[in-house]
Write a protein that holds these residues in place. Structure first.
Motif, short mmCIF file in Angstrom:
data_model
loop_
_atom_site.label_atom_id
_atom_site.label_comp_id
_atom_site.label_asym_id
_atom_site.label_seq_id
_atom_site.Cartn_x
_atom_site.Cartn_y
_atom_site.Cartn_z
N ASP A 85 0.85 -1.19 0.00
CA ASP A 85 0.00 0.00 0.00
C ASP A 85 0.89 1.24 0.00
O ASP A 85 1.08 1.91 1.02
CB ASP A 85 -0.90 -0.02 1.24
CG ASP A 85 -1.94 1.09 1.26
OD1 ASP A 85 -1.99 1.88 0.30
OD2 ASP A 85 -2.70 1.17 2.24
N LYS A 103 -17.73 -5.53 0.16
CA LYS A 103 -16.83 -4.48 -0.32
C LYS A 103 -17.32 -3.10 0.13
O LYS A 103 -16.52 -2.23 0.49
CB LYS A 103 -16.73 -4.52 -1.85
CG LYS A 103 -16.06 -5.76 -2.42
CD LYS A 103 -14.61 -5.88 -1.97
CE LYS A 103 -13.72 -4.83 -2.56
NZ LYS A 103 -12.29 -5.03 -2.18
N GLU A 143 -16.59 -2.83 3.77
CA GLU A 143 -15.15 -2.67 3.93
C GLU A 143 -14.72 -1.23 3.72
O GLU A 143 -13.92 -0.67 4.48
CB GLU A 143 -14.44 -3.60 2.93
CG GLU A 143 -12.93 -3.60 3.01
CD GLU A 143 -12.32 -4.48 1.93
OE1 GLU A 143 -11.64 -3.93 1.05
OE2 GLU A 143 -12.56 -5.71 1.97
N ALA A 144 -15.27 -0.61 2.68
CA ALA A 144 -14.92 0.78 2.39
C ALA A 144 -15.40 1.72 3.50
O ALA A 144 -14.67 2.63 3.92
CB ALA A 144 -15.54 1.19 1.06
N LYS A 148 -11.22 -6.21 6.74
CA LYS A 148 -11.69 -7.49 6.21
C LYS A 148 -11.35 -8.65 7.16
O LYS A 148 -12.18 -9.51 7.43
CB LYS A 148 -11.07 -7.75 4.84
CG LYS A 148 -11.51 -9.07 4.20
CD LYS A 148 -11.00 -9.21 2.79
CE LYS A 148 -9.51 -9.34 2.71
NZ LYS A 148 -9.02 -9.58 1.34
N ILE A 187 -9.16 4.55 1.69
CA ILE A 187 -9.39 4.04 0.34
C ILE A 187 -8.45 4.78 -0.61
O ILE A 187 -8.41 6.01 -0.63
CB ILE A 187 -10.85 4.25 -0.10
CG1 ILE A 187 -11.80 3.55 0.89
CG2 ILE A 187 -11.08 3.71 -1.51
CD1 ILE A 187 -13.25 3.82 0.63
N GLN A 229 -8.08 -1.42 4.58
CA GLN A 229 -9.16 -2.31 4.14
C GLN A 229 -8.86 -3.76 4.50
O GLN A 229 -9.76 -4.52 4.87
CB GLN A 229 -9.35 -2.17 2.62
CG GLN A 229 -10.02 -0.87 2.21
CD GLN A 229 -10.10 -0.73 0.70
OE1 GLN A 229 -9.10 -0.41 0.06
NE2 GLN A 229 -11.26 -0.97 0.13
N GLN A 230 -7.59 -4.17 4.38
CA GLN A 230 -7.24 -5.54 4.75
C GLN A 230 -7.48 -5.80 6.23
O GLN A 230 -7.91 -6.88 6.62
CB GLN A 230 -5.77 -5.80 4.39
CG GLN A 230 -5.50 -5.84 2.89
CD GLN A 230 -4.04 -6.13 2.58
OE1 GLN A 230 -3.49 -7.10 3.07
NE2 GLN A 230 -3.42 -5.28 1.77
N ALA A 233 -13.25 1.16 6.59
CA ALA A 233 -11.90 1.68 6.40
C ALA A 233 -11.86 3.19 6.65
O ALA A 233 -10.94 3.72 7.28
CB ALA A 233 -11.41 1.36 4.99
N SER A 291 -6.84 -3.13 -2.64
CA SER A 291 -7.20 -2.98 -1.23
C SER A 291 -6.05 -2.37 -0.47
O SER A 291 -4.89 -2.78 -0.61
CB SER A 291 -7.53 -4.35 -0.62
OG SER A 291 -8.74 -4.84 -1.13
N THR A 292 -6.37 -1.37 0.34
CA THR A 292 -5.35 -0.74 1.18
C THR A 292 -5.09 -1.60 2.41
O THR A 292 -5.84 -2.53 2.71
CB THR A 292 -5.83 0.65 1.63
OG1 THR A 292 -6.98 0.48 2.47
CG2 THR A 292 -6.16 1.53 0.45
#
Length: 814
Positions: free
Chosen positions: A102, A155, A158-159, A142, A111, A138-139, A162, A134-135
Motif C-alpha cells: 500500500d 466491499k 469494507e470501504a 476485512k 481508500i 481495508q485488509q 476503512a 485494497s489498502t
C-alpha cells in the motif's frame, strides 16, 4: 388548413409529450435507485461492527512451552501469533510492507482511489485480475471486522469501515493491527511469529534481506514461502526491494546489498514438533483440563517444564534408529505399492508438494518411486518428488537378496523383488545437489513400537519422553498409557525388598527345579531362561544372570504381600497381583512407573513422583501454578533388626508415608523415603554387576558407572532395559502394540532395548561429570567367596558390599 397539415403539427407535440414522460420515468427511476442505494447503505451502516473495539486488540496468543534451560520447546495455539508493539518493529520492516502492499498508505484516508484506477487499468490491459487495490486499512477491516466472502455488500462495508478506522486510529495503530494479524504462511500469524518461523529471530534482529522476504509473503504466503520455494521467494524479495527504492525508503546500494545477503532459512517447525509431540501431548491433556481450551490455545500461557531439549532430541533419534534396527531384523516387507508407468508422474508431483526443503535432508526418510534399474550393478534410480538419487546394492543389503526387475507390475514374491514403479521408503545417505545426485538406503517404517522415559532422580523431573515411533500416525503414548508385563526388569524390586528383609548380596539360594500348587490339582513350575540350573548361587549371581527360579524362591521367602507393599512405596499405582509369578515380572506396568521406581535406588532410597511442569504463568506474568520446593525427610537410622532365615539382621524398612488428603491437596506429593540409603546402594551395586558381566552388558558402552536391568517376557513379546547413572535414570521398552506378537530373534531386552538406552545415554550424559555411586558410611566391603558367600581368607575371593552388622561370620570351609 388541410387535414395533412393538421396531422403534421400534432406529431411534434406527441413526440414532446412522449419524451417528457420518458424523462419523468427515468428521473423517477434514478431517484428511486439512489434512495434504494442510500437506504441499502444506511441499512448496512446500521449493522456494521464497531471500529472502536479494535482499540482494545486482544487476538488469540500462542501459549509457549519452555525447557529446563529456558529454550522454547513447544507451543499450543489455534493461530500461531506473538503480538509485538510497533516500536519494537524496525522502521524498514514497516516500510517494506507499506511499499509492497500500500504505497499511498500514509496519504490516503482508508481508500486509495488512485490505486483503484491504476489497478483497474492494468487489469484491463492484461484482461485478467493481476493487481488488487485494497489498502492496508481495508485488509485490517476485512480480517478483523468482516467475513472473507466475495460479495458487493462486503466491499461496501469494507470501504465504510476503512474510512471510519482512519478517523479513529492513527496510522501506527492500524499498522500495529495489520502486522500482528496478517497470515504469513507456515502457520505463522504476524511478523514476530513469521520471523521466528523462517529465520529463528525476533523482528528487531532481522536484516533488510529478511524483512523483504517477509514483506513479500502477504500476496501468496504458500507460493512465496522461502521454505518451500526459495527461488520464488527471492523473486518476490527483489520486487519488495525495488518498491522500497521507488518510494525512497532505501537507496539502490542498500537494495543491492540486501539482494546479495545470504539467507539462512529454517527447515520448518515440523522436526521440532515431531521430537516433542508425546511430551507436549501429556501436558496438553493436563493443562486443558485445568485451565480450559480458551486459556490454553488463546491466552498466551507460559509453561516452564523439566524437559531438556537436547535430551529430548537424543531420545527421539535413538528410539527411531533403534526401532528401525529391530524392525529390519524382522525382514523386508516389500514395496508400499506398485505404480503403472503412466501413474508415476502424478504420484511424484504429490510427493513434491509435501517436501518443505530446498534439498533432501541427510538422515531423513522419504517416499520414492523406482524409475530405473541397472541389473548388472544391482542398483536402482529412485525419484523422490522432482529429485532423483541412487539406491545402490549396499543400501539394500539388510533386506537380503532382492531381484531388481526392469518392468512395471507387481511381482509374484513382493518381499523379494523390486520392479519399476515400486514405491519404497528411502533414507538419505548423501543429500541431492540441484535436485539430483542423492544417495539412498532402502528403508521401511517400523511396525514395532517403543517408549523411552528419562528422569532426574534427585528432583523427579522428566527430562525426555518418547511414546512411540511416530506421533502423527499414533497418538497413543506408550510411555504412560501402555501397561506391559515388566519381565525381569521387575526383579530388582523383589531383590531390594529382600535386602530390606535381611538378605545380602552374598546370601546363597539353591538354583534347582521347584513346583508350586496352582489350584485345581495343577502345579506351576518356573523355568530359567536357558533351561539350565546352577545349584547354589549368591543373590549377586542370581540377579546378574537373571535366574528365574532363584527370584521366585526369594519372593517366596520374603512374602508376596511384603513385596507388593514395597513396590507401592516405589510409586507403582497399577494393580499388582500378589502371587509368585510377580518374581518373573507378571505385573503389567507402564514404562513411566517402572522407570520412576528405579529413581529411588539412584536417589539414596528417596522416591519423588515424576513430574514435567515446574511453573505456569498467564500472559501478564502472573503465576498460576508453581511446583513447591522439595523437602526430603531424613533417612531412618541404620540399626539392625531381627534376622531372617538365619541371615544377619537388616536395616528396618522406613515408615509408611501419610496418605494425601481426600481432596488431592497438595498438588505435588512430598518426597518419601521409600527404602533406606543402604538398601538403595546395595541394589544399585548388584545392578552394576548386571551391566559389567551380565545380561545388560551393552549398557557399559557409555563408559561410566552404570546400574541397570534387562527384561524379556515370555516368547519375547516385551523387551526392557531400565538403567541409571547417579544423575539420570532412563527406561526403554520395545514391543508390538499387538501383545500376542513376538519380537522374534534378537528381541530380548539386551538386544532390542539396551542398545537404544546406550545410544541415548551416551548423548544425554555427555556433558555430565563421571560419578560413582556414593557408598553410605554404614556399608562395609568384605572379601567373600563368590560361590558360597562365606568369608574368604587372604587375597582369595571377591570384595562384596554389606550393611554393617550383616557381614558373614563364617569362613569358607567352616
Amino acid at each position: 388548413m388541410s387535414h395533412e397539415q393538421k396531422t403534421a403539427r400534432r406529431i411534434p407535440h406527441q413526440r414532446r409529450g412522449f419524451f417528457s414522460t420518458l424523462l419523468l420515468i427515468v428521473v423517477t427511476l434514478v431517484v428511486v435507485t439512489l434512495l434504494g442505494i442510500g437506504g441499502y447503505v444506511a441499512f448496512l451502516m446500521a449493522k456494521l461492527p464497531k471500529v472502536d473495539r479494535l482499540a482494545d486488540y486482544k487476538p488469540p496468543v500462542v501459549s509457549q512451552v519452555y525447557g529446563d534451560d529456558g529454550t522454547l520447546v513447544g507451543e499450543f495455539y489455534l493461530e500461531r501469533r506473538i503480538v509485538v508493539p510497533v516500536n519494537r518493529m524496525p522502521r524498514k520492516l514497516i516500510q517494506a510492507f507499506v511499499a509492497a502492499e500500500d504505497a499511498n498508505f500514509y496519504s490516503h484516508k482508508g481508500i486509495d482511489y488512485i490505486g483503484i484506477v491504476r489497478a483497474a487499468f492494468k487489469n484491463l490491459i492484461t484482461m485478467r485480475k493481476k493487481e488488487g487495490a485494497s489498502t492496508i486499512t481495508q485488509q485490517v477491516t476485512k480480517t478483523m471486522l468482516l467475513t472473507p466472502e466475495k460479495k458487493l455488500s462486503r466491499k461496501i462495508k469494507e470501504a465504510i469501515l476503512a474510512k471510519r478506522m482512519e478517523e479513529r486510529l492513527t496510522k501506527d495503530e492500524i499498522l500495529y493491527l495489520y502486522l500482528n494479524q496478517i497470515y504469513l504462511g507456515a502457520g505463522a500469524y504476524g511478523v514476530e511469529a513469521a520471523a521466528e518461523t523462517y529465520f529463528g529471530k525476533s523482528v528487531d534482529q532481522l536484516s533488510l534481506a529478511e524483512m523483504a522476504i517477509l514483506a513479500g509473503l502477504p500476496k501468496a504466503p504458500n507460493a512465496y514461502s522461502p521454505i518451500k520455494n526459495l527461488a520464488r521467494a527471492k523473486e518476490r524479495q527483489n520486487y519488495v526491494l525495488e518498491r522500497m527504492v521507488a518510494e525512497g525508503y532505501i537507496t539502490q546500494a542498500e537494495a543491492e546489498h540486501a539482494r546479495k545477503t545470504p539467507l539462512t532459512i529454517l527447515p520448518g517447525r515440523r522436526a521440532m514438533n515431531d521430537q516433542v509431540a508425546y511430551f507436549l501431548e501429556q501436558m496438553r491433556i493436563y493443562l486443558e483440563s485445568r485451565y480450559g481450551e480458551d486459556q490454553l490455545y488463546k491466552g498466551g500461557l507460559k509453561i516452564y517444564t523439566t524437559m531438556n531439549a537436547a535430551m529430548q532430541r537424543a531420545a527421539y533419534e535413538s528410539v527411531r534408529a533403534g526401532l528401525k534396527a529391530v524392525d529390519k531384523r524382522q525382514g523386508f516387507r516389500g514395496a508400499l505399492k506398485y505404480l503403472k508407468q503412466e501413474e508415476v508422474e502424478g504420484y511424484c508431483n504429490k510427493v513434491e508438494e509435501g517436501i518443505d526443503s530446498a534439498a533432501l535432508k541427510q538422515g531423513d526418510t522419504y517416499t520414492g518411486v523406482i524409475v530405473g534399474i541397472n541389473p548388472s550393478k544391482g542398483e536402482a534410480l529412485v525419484r523422490v518428488g522432482d529429485r532423483t538419487g541412487l539406491l545402490a546394492r549396499k543400501g539394500m543389503a539388510w533386506a537380503g537378496r532382492l531381484n531388481l526387475l526392469n518392468n512395471y507390475g507387481k511381482p509374484d514374491k513382493p518381499s523379494k523383488a523390486l520392479p519399476l514403479g515400486a514405491v519404497v521408503e528411502v533414507q538419505v545417505v548423501t543429500p541431492d545437489v540441484n535436485r539430483q545426485g542423492a544417495v539412498f538406503e532402502l528403508d521401511q517404517t517400523p511396525e514395532v513400537q517403543g517408549a523411552l522415559v528419562s528422569i532426574d532422580p534427585t528432583t523427579g523431573g522428566i527430562k525426555a519422553m518418547i511414546g512411540g515411533y511416530d506421533f502423527r500416525k499414533s497418538q497413543f503414548n506408550r510411555a504412560v498409557q501402555a501397561k506391559r508385563n515388566a519381565g525381569s526388569a521387575f526383579k530388582p524390586i523383589i531383590y531390594a525388598a529382600a535386602l530390606e528383609k535381611g538378605f545380602t548380596a552374598a546370601t546363597v539360594i539353591e538354583d534347582s527345579e521347584v513346583e508350586y500348587p496352582a489350584g485345581l490339582g495343577k502345579t506351576w513350575k518356573p523355568r530359567n531362561y536357558d533351561n539350565t540350573y546352577r545349584g547354589p548361587v549368591t543373590m549377586r549371581e542370581a540377579l546378574t544372570q537373571s535366574i528365574n527360579v532363584v527370584s521366585v524362591k526369594i519372593l517366596e521367602r520374603i512374602g508376596v504381600d511384603y513385596a507388593v507393599e514395597f513396590a507401592k512405596r516405589l510409586g507403582f499405582t497399577s494393580k499388582i497381583e500378589p502371587n509368585l509369578s510377580l518374581a518373573l515380572g507378571a505385573a503389567s506396568v507402564s514404562p513411566l512407573e517402572l522407570t520412576s521406581a528405579y529413581t529411588a535406588f539412584a536417589n539414596k532410597g528417596v522416591y519423588l513422583r515424576p513430574f514435567s511442569i515446574v511453573k505456569v504463568t498467564d500472559n501478564a506474568g502472573t503465576i498460576l501454578e508453581q511446583r513447591p520446593a522439595q523437602v526430603v525427610p531424613p533417612p531412618p537410622p541404620a540399626v539392625p533388626t531381627e534376622a531372617v532365615d538365619g541371615q544377619q539382621p537388616a536395616v528396618p524398612a522406613p515408615p509408611k508415608q501419610p496418605a494425601l488428603p481426600s481432596d488431592g491437596a497438595p498438588l505435588v506429593p512430598p518426597p518419601s523415603q521409600a527404602t533406606t540409603p543402604e538398601v538403595a546402594y546395595l541394589i544399585t551395586n548388584l545392578m552394576e554387576s548386571v551391566v559389567q558381566s551380565g545380561t545388560g552388558h551393552r549398557a557399559a558402552a557409555i563408559k561410566r558407572p552404570v546400574a541397570g536391568k534387562t527384561g524379556t517376557t515370555n516368547e519375547m513379546k516385551d523387551a526392557w532395559f531400565i538403567g541409571y547413572v547417579p544423575q539420570l535414570v532412563t527406561g526403554v521398552w520395545v514391543g508390538f502394540d499387538n501383545q500376542e506378537r513376538s519380537l522374534g530373534s534378537g528381541g530380548s531386552g539386551g538386544l532390542a532395548a539396551a542398545p537404544i538406552w546406550a545410544d541415548f545415554m551416551m548423548k544425554a550424559v555427555a556433558g555430565m561429570p563421571v560419578q560413582a555411586f556414593e557408598t553410605p558410611e554404614s556399608v562395609s566391603m568384605v572379601r567373600v567367596n563368590a560361590r558360597s558367600g562365606k568369608l574368604a581368607r587372604g587375597s582369595e575371593g571377591v570384595q562384596e558390599s554389606f550393611i554393617k552388622g550383616t557381614e558373614p561370620t563364617a569362613y569358607e570351609g567352616e
